[in-house]
Design a protein around this motif. Structure first.
Motif, PDB file in Angstrom:
ATOM      1  N   THR A  93       0.828  -1.208   0.000  1.00 38.22           N
ATOM      2  CA  THR A  93       0.000   0.000   0.000  1.00 38.22           C
ATOM      3  C   THR A  93       0.860   1.255   0.000  1.00 38.22           C
ATOM      4  N   HIS A  94       1.913   1.254   0.794  1.00 38.23           N
ATOM      5  CA  HIS A  94       2.806   2.418   0.840  1.00 38.23           C
ATOM      6  C   HIS A  94       3.424   2.684  -0.523  1.00 38.23           C
ATOM      7  N   THR A  95       3.903   1.648  -1.177  1.00 35.03           N
ATOM      8  CA  THR A  95       4.543   1.813  -2.487  1.00 35.03           C
ATOM      9  C   THR A  95       3.545   2.314  -3.520  1.00 35.03           C
ATOM     10  N   CYS A  96       2.357   1.722  -3.536  1.00 35.82           N
ATOM     11  CA  CYS A  96       1.332   2.141  -4.502  1.00 35.82           C
ATOM     12  C   CYS A  96       0.910   3.585  -4.272  1.00 35.82           C
ATOM     13  N   GLU A  97       0.687   3.957  -3.022  1.00 33.62           N
ATOM     14  CA  GLU A  97       0.261   5.322  -2.725  1.00 33.62           C
ATOM     15  C   GLU A  97       1.362   6.321  -3.076  1.00 33.62           C
ATOM     16  N   GLU A  98       2.604   5.914  -2.899  1.00 36.94           N
ATOM     17  CA  GLU A  98       3.733   6.783  -3.239  1.00 36.94           C
ATOM     18  C   GLU A  98       3.776   7.061  -4.737  1.00 36.94           C
ATOM     19  N   VAL A  99       3.669   6.020  -5.552  1.00 32.69           N
ATOM     20  CA  VAL A  99       3.743   6.228  -6.993  1.00 32.69           C
ATOM     21  C   VAL A  99       2.509   6.968  -7.493  1.00 32.69           C
ATOM     22  N   LEU A 100       1.345   6.707  -6.915  1.00 33.19           N
ATOM     23  CA  LEU A 100       0.135   7.418  -7.327  1.00 33.19           C
ATOM     24  C   LEU A 100       0.233   8.903  -7.001  1.00 33.19           C
ATOM     25  N   HIS A 101       0.834   9.219  -5.875  1.00 37.91           N
ATOM     26  CA  HIS A 101       1.023  10.632  -5.523  1.00 37.91           C
ATOM     27  C   HIS A 101       1.917  11.324  -6.554  1.00 37.91           C
ATOM     28  N   THR A 102       2.993  10.661  -6.954  1.00 35.87           N
ATOM     29  CA  THR A 102       3.899  11.228  -7.949  1.00 35.87           C
ATOM     30  C   THR A 102       3.206  11.387  -9.295  1.00 35.87           C
ATOM     31  N   LEU A 103       2.445  10.376  -9.676  1.00 34.19           N
ATOM     32  CA  LEU A 103       1.728  10.437 -10.952  1.00 34.19           C
ATOM     33  C   LEU A 103       0.711  11.569 -10.960  1.00 34.19           C
ATOM     34  N   GLU A 104      -0.058  11.691  -9.888  1.00 32.79           N
ATOM     35  CA  GLU A 104      -1.191  12.612  -9.886  1.00 32.79           C
ATOM     36  C   GLU A 104      -0.809  14.048  -9.549  1.00 32.79           C
ATOM     37  N   THR A 105       0.343  14.239  -8.938  1.00 34.48           N
ATOM     38  CA  THR A 105       0.766  15.617  -8.618  1.00 34.48           C
ATOM     39  C   THR A 105       1.823  16.148  -9.571  1.00 34.48           C
ATOM     40  N   GLN A 106       2.480  15.262 -10.327  1.00 39.31           N
ATOM     41  CA  GLN A 106       3.560  15.714 -11.204  1.00 39.31           C
ATOM     42  C   GLN A 106       3.446  15.205 -12.637  1.00 39.31           C
ATOM     43  N   LEU A 107       3.437  13.900 -12.779  1.00 35.90           N
ATOM     44  CA  LEU A 107       3.714  13.320 -14.093  1.00 35.90           C
ATOM     45  C   LEU A 107       2.552  13.413 -15.067  1.00 35.90           C
ATOM     46  N   ILE A 108       1.327  13.161 -14.609  1.00 35.07           N
ATOM     47  CA  ILE A 108       0.193  13.213 -15.529  1.00 35.07           C
ATOM     48  C   ILE A 108      -0.039  14.632 -16.020  1.00 35.07           C
ATOM     49  N   SER A 109      -0.045  15.579 -15.099  1.00 33.40           N
ATOM     50  CA  SER A 109      -0.278  16.982 -15.487  1.00 33.40           C
ATOM     51  C   SER A 109       0.888  17.555 -16.275  1.00 33.40           C
ATOM     52  N   GLY A 110       2.093  17.021 -16.048  1.00 34.33           N
ATOM     53  CA  GLY A 110       3.268  17.550 -16.731  1.00 34.33           C
ATOM     54  C   GLY A 110       3.594  16.872 -18.044  1.00 34.33           C
ATOM     55  N   ALA A 111       2.858  15.824 -18.380  1.00 32.75           N
ATOM     56  CA  ALA A 111       3.130  15.085 -19.615  1.00 32.75           C
ATOM     57  C   ALA A 111       2.819  15.949 -20.829  1.00 32.75           C
ATOM     58  N   ILE A 112       3.717  15.971 -21.786  1.00 30.96           N
ATOM     59  CA  ILE A 112       3.551  16.800 -22.980  1.00 30.96           C
ATOM     60  C   ILE A 112       2.980  15.999 -24.145  1.00 30.96           C
ATOM     61  N   SER A 113       3.543  14.834 -24.404  1.00 33.12           N
ATOM     62  CA  SER A 113       3.094  14.043 -25.561  1.00 33.12           C
ATOM     63  C   SER A 113       1.876  13.215 -25.207  1.00 33.12           C
ATOM     64  N   HIS A 114       1.117  12.828 -26.228  1.00 33.45           N
ATOM     65  CA  HIS A 114      -0.024  11.948 -26.030  1.00 33.45           C
ATOM     66  C   HIS A 114       0.434  10.601 -25.472  1.00 33.45           C
ATOM     67  N   GLU A 115       1.551  10.103 -25.969  1.00 33.89           N
ATOM     68  CA  GLU A 115       2.058   8.818 -25.499  1.00 33.89           C
ATOM     69  C   GLU A 115       2.372   8.869 -24.010  1.00 33.89           C
ATOM     70  N   ALA A 116       3.000   9.959 -23.553  1.00 32.56           N
ATOM     71  CA  ALA A 116       3.324  10.095 -22.130  1.00 32.56           C
ATOM     72  C   ALA A 116       2.054  10.171 -21.286  1.00 32.56           C
ATOM     73  N   ARG A 117       1.058  10.885 -21.767  1.00 35.23           N
ATOM     74  CA  ARG A 117      -0.202  11.002 -21.026  1.00 35.23           C
ATOM     75  C   ARG A 117      -0.873   9.643 -20.883  1.00 35.23           C
ATOM     76  N   VAL A 118      -0.889   8.867 -21.969  1.00 32.14           N
ATOM     77  CA  VAL A 118      -1.466   7.521 -21.905  1.00 32.14           C
ATOM     78  C   VAL A 118      -0.652   6.653 -20.960  1.00 32.14           C
ATOM     79  N   PHE A 119       0.653   6.723 -21.065  1.00 35.64           N
ATOM     80  CA  PHE A 119       1.552   5.916 -20.233  1.00 35.64           C
ATOM     81  C   PHE A 119       1.265   6.142 -18.759  1.00 35.64           C
ATOM     82  N   PHE A 120       1.190   7.402 -18.349  1.00 32.37           N
ATOM     83  CA  PHE A 120       1.033   7.700 -16.927  1.00 32.37           C
ATOM     84  C   PHE A 120      -0.391   7.440 -16.435  1.00 32.37           C
ATOM     85  N   GLN A 121      -1.400   7.691 -17.282  1.00 25.93           N
ATOM     86  CA  GLN A 121      -2.762   7.372 -16.871  1.00 25.93           C
ATOM     87  C   GLN A 121      -2.925   5.854 -16.720  1.00 25.93           C
TER      88      GLN A 121
END
Length: 238
Positions: A93-121
């Motif tokens: 649970t700790h590991t999953c919540e950690e990566v989800l926090h990174t994805l939802e606060t940084q990576l998804i919103s910061g993704a530029i390409s369509h491929e990156a957006r799909v990858f992170f979602q």
């Protein structure tokens, strides 16, 4: 330490199967605040996946022991198994919540390409699904819904912007199948396979190698689903 140095160390850790170290190096890369390259995305994903897959395998083993005759009639052994299982669930649970926090606060919103957006979602969908696997019944449904919503957002983008042979799109099709009925999963797999196979000859050797494995897994799942008339026991994206 520079971004380039962190990446070099992450590659070395990957080769040495030091996935805990690899994870720390990739965290440093992510915190640099620059959009990730394809290689950086893949290493970031692999570092977390290897860590979480270890927890998931351990959880399944202990769950099997808990339900087996090994601890029947041995309350102390059963209590110890449950204590071990709770520790695994906490770590997972700790590991999953950690990566989800990174994805939802940084990576998804910061993704530029369509491929990156799909990858992170898609990655978010995966980790909500892993949380749902070990969650209590009263919270598992909400986590599964969050997983499905992330996959659905990824699918909406990939269907328009990614080629049928794109391995991220194919992997998304695989993992989204768990939330579909037998007939829908079967039809989606057939459509994905039929769309991708005619295009394989036009790919480079590297592109072909990336695309053919998820296609083969889709074909394997399709055979199983047709035989069992359900999506139980599906193979996930490698």
């Amino acid at each position: 330490m520079s971004r380039e140095q962190s990446m070099h160390l992450a590659r070395l850790a990957d080769k040495a199967n030091r996935f805990g170290d690899m994870l720390e190096y990739m965290k440093a890369v992510v915190t640099s605040g620059i959009d990730l390259t394809s290689e950086e995305r893949n290493l970031f994903c692999a570092a977390y996946k290897m860590t979480v897959d270890s927890h998931r395998r351990s959880w399944k083993v202990i769950t099997s022991v808990e339900k087996s005759g090994e601890v029947t009639g041995h309350p102390i052994h059963l209590a110890l198994a449950r204590k071990c299982k709770a520790k695994i669930e906490k770590d997972l649970t700790h590991t999953c919540e950690e990566v989800l926090h990174t994805l939802e606060t940084q990576l998804i919103s910061g993704a530029i390409s369509h491929e990156a957006r799909v990858f992170f979602q898609k990655m978010a969908g995966d980790y909500y699904r892993y949380l749902a696997e070990v969650a209590a019944e009263d919270t598992a449904q909400g986590l599964a819904q969050s997983s499905l919503e992330a996959y659905t957002r990824a699918n909406a983008i990939s269907a328009i912007h990614l080629a049928p042979t794109n391995p991220i799109r194919l992997g998304l099709t695989l993992n989204l199948s768990v939330y579909k009925s037998f007939s829908m999963a079967r039809d989606t797999a057939i459509q994905a396979i039929d769309s991708a196979i005619p295009l394989l000859e036009s790919l480079t050797e590297a592109e072909y190698s990336d695309a053919v494995l998820p296609i083969q897994i889709l074909q394997l799942n399709l055979a199983r689903w047709t035989f069992n008339m359900s999506v139980d026991g599906m193979e996930e994206e490698p």
